[in-house]
Structure formats: structure tokens, C-alpha cells
Design an enzyme around this catalytic site. Structure first.
Site, short mmCIF file in Angstrom:
data_model
loop_
_atom_site.label_atom_id
_atom_site.label_comp_id
_atom_site.label_asym_id
_atom_site.label_seq_id
_atom_site.Cartn_x
_atom_site.Cartn_y
_atom_site.Cartn_z
N ILE A 186 -16.48 -18.95 -21.93
CA ILE A 186 -16.34 -18.82 -23.39
C ILE A 186 -17.68 -18.59 -24.10
O ILE A 186 -17.72 -17.98 -25.19
CB ILE A 186 -15.60 -20.06 -24.00
N ARG B 113 -24.46 -26.03 -12.50
CA ARG B 113 -24.59 -26.95 -11.37
C ARG B 113 -25.36 -26.27 -10.24
O ARG B 113 -26.10 -26.88 -9.51
CB ARG B 113 -23.21 -27.38 -10.88
N LEU C 104 -18.23 -27.35 -21.20
CA LEU C 104 -17.84 -27.85 -19.88
C LEU C 104 -16.36 -28.22 -19.92
O LEU C 104 -15.76 -28.25 -21.01
CB LEU C 104 -18.68 -29.10 -19.56
N LYS D 99 -14.04 -27.79 -28.24
CA LYS D 99 -12.81 -28.55 -28.46
C LYS D 99 -12.05 -28.67 -27.16
O LYS D 99 -12.16 -27.76 -26.33
CB LYS D 99 -11.93 -27.91 -29.54
N ARG E 182 -8.07 -26.05 -17.03
CA ARG E 182 -7.00 -26.51 -17.93
C ARG E 182 -5.82 -27.13 -17.19
O ARG E 182 -4.96 -27.75 -17.79
CB ARG E 182 -6.49 -25.33 -18.78
N ASP F 177 -5.39 -28.18 -24.66
CA ASP F 177 -6.01 -26.86 -24.82
C ASP F 177 -5.45 -26.18 -26.07
O ASP F 177 -5.90 -26.45 -27.18
CB ASP F 177 -5.75 -26.04 -23.55
N1 NDP Z 1 -13.37 -22.37 -28.77
C1 NDP Z 1 -12.67 -21.56 -28.01
O1 NDP Z 1 -12.10 -20.56 -28.44
C2 NDP Z 1 -12.57 -21.88 -26.57
C3 NDP Z 1 -12.95 -23.11 -26.13
N2 NDP Z 1 -12.89 -23.40 -24.82
C4 NDP Z 1 -13.32 -24.72 -24.38
O2 NDP Z 1 -14.55 -24.55 -23.68
C5 NDP Z 1 -14.60 -25.35 -22.53
C6 NDP Z 1 -14.86 -24.47 -21.33
O3 NDP Z 1 -13.85 -23.50 -21.20
P1 NDP Z 1 -14.10 -22.16 -20.32
O4 NDP Z 1 -15.31 -21.47 -20.79
O5 NDP Z 1 -12.82 -21.43 -20.32
O6 NDP Z 1 -14.32 -22.83 -18.91
P2 NDP Z 1 -14.94 -22.35 -17.52
O7 NDP Z 1 -13.82 -22.27 -16.54
O8 NDP Z 1 -15.82 -21.18 -17.69
O9 NDP Z 1 -15.77 -23.65 -17.14
C7 NDP Z 1 -16.86 -24.05 -17.91
C8 NDP Z 1 -17.93 -24.62 -17.04
O10 NDP Z 1 -17.51 -25.87 -16.54
C9 NDP Z 1 -18.43 -26.19 -15.51
N3 NDP Z 1 -17.95 -27.24 -14.63
C10 NDP Z 1 -18.54 -28.43 -14.51
N4 NDP Z 1 -17.87 -29.21 -13.68
C11 NDP Z 1 -16.81 -28.50 -13.26
C12 NDP Z 1 -15.77 -28.77 -12.37
N5 NDP Z 1 -15.66 -29.94 -11.73
N6 NDP Z 1 -14.89 -27.81 -12.16
C13 NDP Z 1 -14.97 -26.62 -12.79
N7 NDP Z 1 -15.96 -26.32 -13.64
C14 NDP Z 1 -16.86 -27.25 -13.88
C15 NDP Z 1 -18.81 -24.90 -14.86
O11 NDP Z 1 -20.19 -24.99 -14.97
P3 NDP Z 1 -21.28 -24.43 -13.98
O12 NDP Z 1 -21.60 -23.14 -14.64
O13 NDP Z 1 -22.30 -25.48 -14.05
O14 NDP Z 1 -20.66 -24.27 -12.64
C16 NDP Z 1 -18.28 -23.83 -15.81
O15 NDP Z 1 -19.24 -22.89 -16.13
C17 NDP Z 1 -13.29 -26.13 -22.53
O16 NDP Z 1 -13.50 -27.37 -23.14
C18 NDP Z 1 -12.35 -25.31 -23.38
O17 NDP Z 1 -11.38 -26.10 -24.05
C19 NDP Z 1 -12.50 -22.46 -23.95
C20 NDP Z 1 -12.08 -21.21 -24.34
C21 NDP Z 1 -12.02 -20.85 -25.73
O1 LIG Z 2 -9.77 -22.66 -27.00
C1 LIG Z 2 -9.12 -21.82 -26.44
O2 LIG Z 2 -8.88 -20.67 -27.07
C2 LIG Z 2 -8.39 -19.54 -26.41
C3 LIG Z 2 -7.45 -19.90 -25.31
O3 LIG Z 2 -7.08 -18.76 -24.61
C4 LIG Z 2 -8.02 -20.93 -24.41
O4 LIG Z 2 -7.09 -21.35 -23.46
C5 LIG Z 2 -8.48 -22.13 -25.16
O5 LIG Z 2 -9.26 -22.96 -24.35
#
Ligand code: NDP
Ligand SMILES: O=C1OC[C@@H](O)[C@H](O)[C@H]1O
Length: 410
Positions: A33, A56, A93, A116, A186, A198
Site C-alpha cells: 500500500i 525484515r 504492517l 487502519k 488479511r 479490513d
Molecule cells: N489505507 C488503505 O487504503 C489501505 C490500508 N492497508 C493497511 O495497510 C497494512 C498493510 O497492508 P498491505 O500493504 O496490503 O500489506 P502487505 O501484504 O504488503 O504487508 C505489509 C508488510 O507487512 C510486513 N510483515 C511483517 N510481518 C509479517 C508477517 N508475519 N507476515 C506477512 N507480512 C509481514 C511485510 O514487511 P517486510 O517488508 O518487512 O517483509 C510487508 O511488507 C494493513 O494494516 C492494511 O489494513 C492496506 C491496503 C489499503
Molecule cells: O484499506 C484497504 O483498502 C483497500 C482494500 O482493497 C484493502 O483490502 C484494505 O486493506
């Protein structure tokens, strides 16, 4: 054409020179994101530099830094939070790590923009946002990144509502089946996953904002659990219903894997629909014994990505009647509104030329607070973030599901 121009600017932002004293942000996690939420918005914001990323795995951090033109790459999150060259941390994260890394970052003296949902549950939210470090002078800024509310379209929706007079509101956010991989964060209970955590958090925020208050009670919560072979403690989808203090009913539907009865992927635009109670209208033309009533319904389409496209429909149903079952005349007025920017003089939402994403607006307000400036009224307060998680928890309790696990970090 307008749609293309708007979105081209957001996808390929014009890079601007940075001012002295620009906020230097470090990213925790080489996440999916971050390019949308902060890296691109920062390019056209003179007051923000994305200065570092930590992953990591050090090689992963380096590759990400190179791809996105980020100056420094760290192996491990603590190294980045402790770095004196960093002013603020963006945490994207998995949800289950938000509490720990927000606290660690704040304790290292950094401002925090936290994805969030802010935490795994209300206990964590109360502990994080109520932390004693916010009592100190020059306390750091902590913002839960609910980007939607920073956009003029959302503020325009709110300006069209009469919260005390709302009879029902419905909010729905769906992702078609197959978009998310089966090992997505998720879908992991231990990482505080679940549909409600989510997409559901958008719907919950929507209801809280629409009614302008907190619900009295969660009346129903019906999950569709993850299929066999997946984490059985996680909700794949959730429907829930709350009663608000004015007697109004708020319902939500969220689905991380929306499908037809045949199992085929399906989708729908994110939306919120708000129905008002009937109100009596002053009308000098009424005959003896008649009344003129109005019921107003306001619907916003695509509040999640309003800069791509959105529309607000206002439907006003007028009725002249002598009693509830004796209608003399009825007619409907329909209007559509859009708000892509703020009017520079009034500060009110307006359609218009300039267009920024929800995330750009959010980043601007975050920087305002970091710089000690008042900024606009759009903000997510500490209390707001705590109440948000209380409402999430209320649905899990009603559904008979466990709350997402509390961190062992203190
Ligand atoms: N505001 C918005 O529109 C959005 C918000 N989000 C929020 O952002 C956050 C991240 O989402 P998103 O970017 O889709 O996630 P990702 O799948 O890209 O994961 C985010 C990071 O989590 C890290 N990580 C740390 N521990 C773990 C673990 N045990 N397993 C897997 N990953 C791990 C990884 O870091 P590393 O690089 O260190 O390996 C990875 O880069 C969530 O809280 C989500 O709700 C997501 C999408 C849209
Ligand atoms: O915050 C978010 O916004 C877009 C969605 O697609 C995603 O699942 C969610 O984490």
C-alpha cells in the site's frame, strides 16, 4: 477526459523540490500500500521526503528502496525507528503489529502515521491512544490513516446529512473473489486479520461519521467464515447491524471474497446510503387538513477512491397528503453532486479542476500537525480511534467470534 487527467496526475505525480525542514518519513515494511498511500503523494508534497524503508529482509528493503527512489534501506524495523535522521514513521504492517510498532516509534520520539485499523482491538487502542507519552509537552503526533475522511467528497456527503434525523444508513465494501492471495495478511487471525478488520472498518467509520455519534448496541453480526483449509478463526465476510441513540439503524456488509451463488467473482462499488426520517415542510399552498412531508435519501458511490470517480445522489421525495394512507400528490427531486477539491476561499468541498487522492489530503493534514499548524477540520482524534475499535469489537462479540489477539508488547 477529465477522469483520465485526474488519475494520471495521481498515478504519475509531478515531483516538486522539497523545502528546508521537510518531514522525513521512514516506512516500516516494504508494503503493497505504501506507494499509493505515501510514496506517490509525497512526490508532489514539498514538505515530505520519504527518506528510508525498513523490511525484515535487508535485500527486500534495498530492492524496494531502489524501485521507489528511497534514499536508505534498513534490515529490521527497530534500526529505522531509532534513526535520528527520521522525523516520522509510516506503519503499514499487518494489523497485529500496529500496536507494538506504533508504541516503539512513539517512544523513539517519532510522529506516527498508522494504517487502519489502528490496533487489534479496543483494549490496545485505549492503551495506545491514551498513552502517558501524549501528556508530555511536544508530544508526537499519532494519526490513524483513515484516508477517506480527508477527501472533500466525504465531507460533502456529511454536509448533506441531518444526523439526528437519520432513520437508517447502510455501508457496503466488497472485494471480488480471487483478488487477494490465500496467504494474504488479511486472512491470518494471529496477524489480526478478518473482513471486519479490513473493509469492515471503512463501513464502521462511515456509520460513526454519518450518525455523528457512537451506537448504543450491536443488534446482529453474521460472519461468513474462511473456507476449509484456511484460518478458521477469520471472517471472510461480515454483515452487522447497530442501533444508534436516535433510534436509527446502521447496517454494514463487507466481503473480502465476494462471489455469486455459483461461486463466480462478483463486485460492487463501495457505497453508503443514508435514509432520513420524514420531515414536515412549511407550505403556504396547502389546503385545510393537508400536510407536506419530505424524505431525503443521500447515497455516495465510491467513497473509498473518490479521486478516481465518485457521485453523491440526493433524492428528495415530497408528498402532499391528508393522512399517512391518503396521498394527494407526490413528486421526486434528484440531484447529483461531486467534490474533487476544496474551495480556496470558503474551505468548503467543491467540484473543480485540482484533484488529489484521499491519501494526499491525509498526508497534508498529517504534516500540518507535525509542523504544529492547526490544519483543516479533517482529522481522526485519539478518541475517535478508540471508539472505532470498540465498535469493531462489538460486532465480533455479537458474532460469537474471538476478539483479535492483544499484543504481548508493553
Ligand atoms: N489505507 C488503505 O487504503 C489501505 C490500508 N492497508 C493497511 O495497510 C497494512 C498493510 O497492508 P498491505 O500493504 O496490503 O500489506 P502487505 O501484504 O504488503 O504487508 C505489509 C508488510 O507487512 C510486513 N510483515 C511483517 N510481518 C509479517 C508477517 N508475519 N507476515 C506477512 N507480512 C509481514 C511485510 O514487511 P517486510 O517488508 O518487512 O517483509 C510487508 O511488507 C494493513 O494494516 C492494511 O489494513 C492496506 C491496503 C489499503
Ligand atoms: O484499506 C484497504 O483498502 C483497500 C482494500 O482493497 C484493502 O483490502 C484494505 O486493506
Amino acid at each position: 477526459m477529465e477522469l483520465l487527467r485526474r488519475n494520471f496526475n495521481i498515478l504519475f505525480p509531478t515531483e516538486v523540490p522539497k523545502v528546508e525542514g521537510a518531514v522525513r518519513i521512514g516506512l516500516l515494511g516494504a508494503s503493497k500500500i505504501a506507494p499509493t498511500s505515501v510514496i506517490k503523494p509525497a512526490k508532489s508534497n514539498p514538505e515530505v521526503v520519504i527518506a528510508a524503508v525498513a523490511a525484515r529482509d535487508g535485500e527486500r528493503a534495498k530492492t524496494y528502496a531502489k524501485r521507489w527512489g528511497i534514499g536508505r534501506a534498513f534490515e529490521g524495523y527497530q534500526e529505522l525507528t531509532d534513526d535520528p535522521d527520521i522525523d516520522a514513521i509510516y506503519i503499514s504492517l499487518p494489523n497485529g503489529l500496529h500496536y507494538e510498532w506504533a508504541l516503539k516509534s512513539l517512544r523513539a520520539g517519532k510522529h506516527v502515521l498508522l494504517e487502519k485499523p489502528s490496533t487489534s482491538n479496543a483494549t490496545e487502542a485505549a492503551s495506545l491512544f491514551g498513552n502517558e507519552l501524549f501528556q508530555q509537552p511536544k508530544a508526537p503526533v499519532l494519526l490513524e490513516a483513515f484516508h477517506v475522511r480527508f477527501h472533500p467528497a466525504w465531507q460533502m456527503l456529511l454536509s448533506l446529512l441531518d444526523p439526528k434525523n437519520i432513520s437508517s444508513a447502510h455501508s457496503s465494501f466488497h472485494l471480488p473473489r480471487g483478488i487477494l492471495a490465500s496467504d494474504d495478511i488479511r486472512f491470518m487471525y494471529d496477524l489480526s486479520g478478518g473482513a471486519l478488520m479490513d473493509l469492515g472498518t471503512y463501513s464502521i467509520l462511515s456509520l460513526r461519521q454519518i450518525f455523528g455519534t457512537e451506537p448504543d448496541e450491536c443488534l446482529e453480526a453474521t460472519p461468513r467464515m474462511m473456507p476449509k483449509g484456511y484460518d478458521q478463526k477469520c471472517d471472510h465476510a461480515m454483515k452487522a447491524k447497530w442501533r444508534f441513540p436516535n433510534g436509527g439503524i446502521g447496517t454494514i456488509e463487507c466481503d473480502l471474497s465476494a462471489r455469486t451463488a455459483w461461486g463466480l467473482p462478483t463486485g460492487s462499488l463501495p457505497m453508503c446510503k443514508v435514509v432520513h426520517k420524514e420531515v414536515k415542510i412549511e407550505d403556504a399552498d396547502l389546503a385545510e387538513g393537508q400536510e407536506h412531508v419530505l424524505s431525503k435519501t443521500v447515497t455516495i458511490w465510491n467513497p473509498m477512491g473518490p479521486s478516481i470517480w465518485h457521485r453523491i445522489d440526493i433524492v428528495e421525495q415530497h408528498t402532499i397528503r391528508t393522512s399517512k394512507d391518503k396521498t394527494i400528490r407526490t413528486w421526486t427531486h434528484k440531484k447529483h453532486k461531486k467534490a474533487y477539491t476544496w474551495n480556496k476561499e470558503s474551505g468548503r468541498p467543491t467540484s473543480g479542476e485540482e484533484c488529489k487522492s484521499t491519501f494526499s489530503h491525509q498526508l497534508e493534514q498529517f504534516v500540518n500537525r507535525v509542523k504544529g499548524r492547526e490544519g483543516s477540520d479533517c482529522w481522526m482524534s485519539a478518541e475517535d480511534s478508540i471508539k472505532q475499535m470498540e465498535m469493531v469489537d462489538s460486532a465480533y462479540v455479537k458474532a460469537g467470534l474471538p476478539l483479535r489477539p492483544t499484543s504481548s508488547y508493553h
